[in-house]
Design an enzyme around this catalytic site. Sequence first.
Site, PDB file in Angstrom:
ATOM      1  N   ARG A  16      -7.493   2.397  13.339  1.00 13.67           N
ATOM      2  CA  ARG A  16      -8.371   1.249  13.079  1.00 13.67           C
ATOM      3  C   ARG A  16      -8.371   0.279  14.261  1.00 13.67           C
ATOM      4  O   ARG A  16      -9.371  -0.401  14.518  1.00 13.67           O
ATOM      5  CB  ARG A  16      -8.004   0.540  11.779  1.00 13.67           C
ATOM      6  CG  ARG A  16      -9.085  -0.423  11.293  1.00 13.67           C
ATOM      7  CD  ARG A  16      -8.821  -0.956   9.900  1.00 13.67           C
ATOM      8  NE  ARG A  16      -9.345  -0.111   8.842  1.00 13.67           N
ATOM      9  CZ  ARG A  16     -10.602  -0.131   8.390  1.00 13.67           C
ATOM     10  NH1 ARG A  16     -11.469  -0.992   8.884  1.00 13.67           N
ATOM     11  NH2 ARG A  16     -11.003   0.687   7.450  1.00 13.67           N
ATOM     12  N   GLU A  32     -10.629  -8.254   3.818  1.00 12.37           N
ATOM     13  CA  GLU A  32      -9.935  -8.370   5.096  1.00 12.37           C
ATOM     14  C   GLU A  32     -10.694  -9.113   6.197  1.00 12.37           C
ATOM     15  O   GLU A  32     -10.080  -9.855   6.972  1.00 12.37           O
ATOM     16  CB  GLU A  32      -9.572  -6.975   5.620  1.00 12.37           C
ATOM     17  CG  GLU A  32      -8.564  -6.241   4.777  1.00 12.37           C
ATOM     18  CD  GLU A  32      -8.510  -4.765   5.129  1.00 12.37           C
ATOM     19  OE1 GLU A  32      -9.453  -4.043   4.757  1.00 12.37           O
ATOM     20  OE2 GLU A  32      -7.549  -4.356   5.791  1.00 12.37           O
ATOM     21  N   GLU A  88       0.849  -1.193   0.000  1.00 16.80           N
ATOM     22  CA  GLU A  88       0.000   0.000   0.000  1.00 16.80           C
ATOM     23  C   GLU A  88       0.885   1.244   0.000  1.00 16.80           C
ATOM     24  O   GLU A  88       0.661   2.172  -0.759  1.00 16.80           O
ATOM     25  CB  GLU A  88      -0.934   0.005   1.219  1.00 16.80           C
ATOM     26  CG  GLU A  88      -1.832   1.240   1.254  1.00 16.80           C
ATOM     27  CD  GLU A  88      -2.863   1.249   2.359  1.00 16.80           C
ATOM     28  OE1 GLU A  88      -3.231   0.168   2.862  1.00 16.80           O
ATOM     29  OE2 GLU A  88      -3.305   2.355   2.724  1.00 16.80           O
TER      30      GLU A  88
HETATM   31  N1  MTE Z   1      -6.308 -11.434  -1.677  1.00 18.83           N
HETATM   32  C1  MTE Z   1      -5.264 -11.800  -2.438  1.00 18.83           C
HETATM   33  N2  MTE Z   1      -5.342 -12.922  -3.158  1.00 18.83           N
HETATM   34  N3  MTE Z   1      -4.108 -11.066  -2.468  1.00 18.83           N
HETATM   35  C2  MTE Z   1      -3.972  -9.923  -1.714  1.00 18.83           C
HETATM   36  O1  MTE Z   1      -2.924  -9.271  -1.748  1.00 18.83           O
HETATM   37  N4  MTE Z   1      -5.038  -8.392  -0.091  1.00 18.83           N
HETATM   38  C3  MTE Z   1      -6.044  -8.251   0.948  1.00 18.83           C
HETATM   39  C4  MTE Z   1      -7.415  -8.669   0.432  1.00 18.83           C
HETATM   40  N5  MTE Z   1      -7.331  -9.951  -0.212  1.00 18.83           N
HETATM   41  C5  MTE Z   1      -5.075  -9.519  -0.888  1.00 18.83           C
HETATM   42  C6  MTE Z   1      -6.251 -10.314  -0.930  1.00 18.83           C
HETATM   43  C7  MTE Z   1      -6.151  -6.900   1.478  1.00 18.83           C
HETATM   44  S1  MTE Z   1      -5.065  -6.424   2.667  1.00 18.83           S
HETATM   45  C8  MTE Z   1      -7.129  -6.042   1.068  1.00 18.83           C
HETATM   46  S2  MTE Z   1      -7.289  -4.503   1.747  1.00 18.83           S
HETATM   47  C9  MTE Z   1      -8.093  -6.407   0.030  1.00 18.83           C
HETATM   48  O2  MTE Z   1      -7.838  -7.697  -0.501  1.00 18.83           O
HETATM   49  C10 MTE Z   1      -8.026  -5.347  -1.069  1.00 18.83           C
HETATM   50  O3  MTE Z   1      -8.795  -5.648  -2.164  1.00 18.83           O
HETATM   51  P1  MTE Z   1     -10.361  -5.298  -2.236  1.00 18.83           P
HETATM   52  O4  MTE Z   1     -10.513  -3.917  -1.727  1.00 18.83           O
HETATM   53  O5  MTE Z   1     -10.652  -5.450  -3.659  1.00 18.83           O
HETATM   54  O6  MTE Z   1     -11.039  -6.304  -1.359  1.00 18.83           O
HETATM   55  N1  HPA Z   2      -7.582   0.780   5.707  1.00 22.54           N
HETATM   56  C1  HPA Z   2      -6.624   0.337   4.891  1.00 22.54           C
HETATM   57  N2  HPA Z   2      -5.726   1.112   4.373  1.00 22.54           N
HETATM   58  C2  HPA Z   2      -5.756   2.398   4.682  1.00 22.54           C
HETATM   59  C3  HPA Z   2      -6.713   2.915   5.527  1.00 22.54           C
HETATM   60  C4  HPA Z   2      -7.691   2.064   6.065  1.00 22.54           C
HETATM   61  O1  HPA Z   2      -8.580   2.458   6.823  1.00 22.54           O
HETATM   62  N3  HPA Z   2      -6.478   4.221   5.658  1.00 22.54           N
HETATM   63  C5  HPA Z   2      -5.384   4.473   4.903  1.00 22.54           C
HETATM   64  N4  HPA Z   2      -4.950   3.386   4.318  1.00 22.54           N
HETATM   65 MO1  MOS Z   3      -5.307  -3.924   3.003  1.00 18.74          MO
HETATM   66  S1  MOS Z   3      -4.219  -3.998   4.733  1.00 18.74           S
HETATM   67  O1  MOS Z   3      -6.197  -2.498   3.537  1.00 18.74           O
HETATM   68  O2  MOS Z   3      -4.148  -3.380   1.922  1.00 18.74           O
END
Ligand code: MTE
Ligand code: HPA
Ligand code: MOS
Length: 759
Positions: free
Chosen positions: A304, A712, A226
């Site tokens: 968070r 998550e 990120e």
């Molecule tokens: N799933 C896979 N296969 N690979 C990833 O890196 N990251 C996770 C989750 N699932 C991840 C994953 C994290 S930390 C987040 S915040 C969300 O996917 C982000 O994607 P989304 O917002 O589309 O759910």
């Molecule tokens: N979640 C995940 N990533 C972030 C956030 C949050 O609330 N704020 C800034 N980066």
């Molecule tokens: Mo997920 S820890 O919000 O990239």
Amino acid sequence: MKNIDSYTHVRGESVYLDDIPLVNGTLFASVFDSPVAHGKIISLNTDEAMSMPGVVRIFTATDIPGENQIGGIIPDEELLAGTHVHFCGMPIALVVATSDKEAKAAVKKIKAVIEPLPIITDPREAKEKGELIIPPRTFQLGDTTTAWNQCKHIFEGSTETNGQEHLYIETQGAYALPQENGAIRIYSSTQGPTAVQRTAARVLSLSMNQIEVDTTRLGGGFGGKEDQATTWGLMCALATYHLKKPVKYALHRIEDMRMTGKRHPYSSDFKIGLDTDYKIIAYEATFYQNAGAAADLSPAVMERTLFHCTNSYFIPNVKATAYSCRTHLPPNTAFRGFGGPQGMFVIEAAIAKAAEQLQIYPLVIQQKNLLKTGDVFPYGQIAQSEANECWDKAIKLYDVKKLQQEVADFNSANKLYKRGIALMPICFGISFTKTMMNQARSLVHVYTDGSVGISTGAVEMGQGVNTKILQVAAKIFSISPDKIKINSTNTWRIANTSPTAASAAADLNGKATEIACLKILERLKSVAAEECILSADIGKTEIPPFELKEEWVYINGEKTDWNWNKLVMAAYIKRISLSELAHYTPPGIHYDANKEKGHPFAYHVYGTAITSVTIDCLRGIYEVDAVKVVHDFGSSMNTMIDIGQCEGGIVQGIGWMTMEEIVYDKEGKLRSNALSTYKVPDIYSVPKEITINSLETEKDNLAIFRSKAVGEPPLMYGIGAYFALRNAVKAFNPAAVIPYDAPMTPEKVLMSLYQTPNP
Ligand code: MTE
Ligand code: HPA
Ligand code: MOS
């Protein structure tokens, strides 16, 4: 619908950073990083390294044309160390050579003399010494000071949760290419293309429009990319800026593990008070977050933690304080759950301790205190709760009474193996906690052959967001998914993106796509009204009911000879725009950080997991027998992807709670620096059974197509494995006093099995 990437994944055709064909003359970078955790740089000798074969140039902080500053929230982190180093692994110099091998060989020849300074690795020590990243924050509801009087039972304790290595399969990396007029294109394995762009502009003293960041997909990010992908994008861009050559840097696993931050370890204190009926009346928690040497995302992660300090429970009197503590570890960063899991572990530990002392099952306390719709969170938002629904369904569906009985029977029949079971309810807020970040854009083009190209700010990292966005367009246009392509994430096509994080990418970018598609559809419909309806029904002034269904125009329920392609072409001929850039921001969210009250989340995701484990009481090893879940999907738009996210999250959560053990020594050196010393769940250690049932609801929510975010939340089911293991140990050694110290590694299990109480 299948994940659209499965075909190329399986054939090895998906394009990751390392699959991008290299341009002739590409150079390779490698970083010389600090061997000590804290010190003053006395001298740096790069002479021998410079004379090594293939070495083109070595860059240090003085070569940075703009600001030597990469801090995203707080400007407190240098790209390359200037005068001081603050953690082992902090980049000091960048070697550029004609091959990766040569660059790495030259790095070994750099000599730095660093005068050591005192090292802090412990967050509580950092707090004592006033080393805080930001001032502490406190969330408060009711009044705990007076509430303790109403409590029949009060328990106190401390907890530790360790960090976690992201272990994305694709390591960090980037590839920068010089463009006309000093512009630079960066292919970056990042969750936050805009973060790379913005920071590159700052460091190189360019404007943002001169930096193009392009990301096709990541081999996993999990939060680790990120903010911390930025460093590697900038390393390449810095070299490209000076050398006017393409420069690539893909980190080796060991470099990646050593130099990048991880999930934040936390050390916490709790105090919990219950009435005679086991209602939780008061709860206090203090969190000491180990932020590492710079802020990175720590303030947001800490926030968070506070938002999730009461997990899935309603507690009328709460006081939670968090400290973000500066230590000399690599800056810790986002990791699936983003501080939420660390907060939730503490309340679960408090409940477990209370249950243990009261000699009742923890689930008695858990169940009695579950959030109901209308209850208020400590931060002022009113819950739209599915906590009881998920819990009740899980209890019934999986027959928890019977499961408990089976565990009890097994334990009385077996001496050397013991079982444990635990329930883990979850409640996770969806939205970036920083309200401003909850915005997204989607650019949809319909081409004259009827095919569709979509660009958004979402980054595909295995979570299936591209498939979901494609589904949105397919559904709105009612065309075959084959007609639609999701393009790379690119800062020149979509500007000012929020990172793909907070589980919100499908919601934010999916809704923006929905809006864009609807706008185009509206225009196509008016073309249809003018062209095909009128031609079919000349003379009528009223437009008869018509719709676009599976690529055909229907009038009065009857299929016409107008299809999607014909309609698109007709619109083009009439000079009607077939493109749209739409903007979406979720309504109703706000937060006042001065009052620590507001409505920060678009909605919450709920669920309950039942985890059972068996330990081998001679060896301390264990197996997770089953994780049985009822999860609140809202109304899943892609069950295959969503169940995949649940399974992956659960296994990753179990890894964090049971076996993944990050070890830094007192000198701040990472000892668990390779996959030989850092164990993650493998095929043998994943649960033997994972069953996921959905709580499907008709209720309205702000998710895309009411399909709640799933990235998550499931990780936190893994916390159940920790408590199941404790219960199993207790079945063997009831006298064991086990600290709430995760992960519960086989070593810790073994020690607790044979622990004798202190005399
Ligand atoms: N799933 C896979 N296969 N690979 C990833 O890196 N990251 C996770 C989750 N699932 C991840 C994953 C994290 S930390 C987040 S915040 C969300 O996917 C982000 O994607 P989304 O917002 O589309 O759910
Ligand atoms: N979640 C995940 N990533 C972030 C956030 C949050 O609330 N704020 C800034 N980066
Ligand atoms: Mo997920 S820890 O919000 O990239």
